[in-house]
Design an enzyme around this catalytic site. Structure first.
Site, mmCIF file in Angstrom:
data_model
loop_
_atom_site.group_PDB
_atom_site.id
_atom_site.type_symbol
_atom_site.label_atom_id
_atom_site.label_comp_id
_atom_site.label_asym_id
_atom_site.label_seq_id
_atom_site.Cartn_x
_atom_site.Cartn_y
_atom_site.Cartn_z
ATOM 1 C CB CYS A 49 -0.954 -0.016 1.186
ATOM 2 S SG CYS A 49 -2.147 -1.387 1.094
ATOM 3 C CB THR A 50 4.090 2.095 1.637
ATOM 4 O OG1 THR A 50 3.533 2.023 2.956
ATOM 5 C CG2 THR A 50 5.115 3.215 1.566
#
Length: 158
Positions: A49-50
């Protein structure tokens, strides 16, 4: 496996009013008149997600130049979203859907395969909305890495 209803091009995007990473509320209707890239991700500050959020951050100027606003949505609490924004210098709104009702309405929450097992969770997805709030593209089970580059190509930005 139960199939989660999915949105298709031409559908009206489900409206929402959700708390953001800054403590404000963002409503989809506030973005009418602009094109929107709404992307659903499972959890702030996880590696995939980062990577995806940083890819959107790094592509934001060209997406905005083409008339697109970017909004990220996850079930994380607003305080965690604020930490995510600060840690990774994210420059677009992140909205919190803690009860997962909006994610479910978009078909981005339900059963999915994870490491060969069927689990229930956020289905990494991206939705492109037109100025009237209609779905132009609905992409499900996208990859965290490389997805923004593919999206840019699909939108004719590269």
């Amino acid at each position: 496996m139960t199939e989660t209803p999915r949105l298709t091009p031409g559908d009206t995007a489900p409206d929402f009013s959700l708390p953001t990473d800054t403590g404000e509320t963002l409503s989809l209707k506030e973005l009418r008149g602009r094109k929107v890239v709404l992307y659903a991700y499972p959890a702030a500050m996880t590696p995939g997600c980062t990577k995806q959020a940083c890819d959107f951050r790094d592509s934001l100027a060209s997406l905005q130049a083409a008339g697109y606003e970017v909004v990220g949505i996850s079930p994380d609490k607003p305080a965690k979203l604020a930490q995510f924004r600060e840690r990774d210098a994210l420059t677009f709104p992140l909205v919190s859907d803690q009860d997962k009702s909006v994610l479910t309405a978009y078909g981005a929450y339900g059963e999915k395969q994870l490491y060969g097992k069927t689990v229930t969770g956020v289905i990494r997805s991206t939705f492109v909305l037109d100025e009237e709030g209609r779905i132009q593209r609905a992409m499900y089970n996208v990859k965290a890495t490389g997805h923004v580059a593919k999206l840019r190509k699909d939108l004719g930005l590269d």
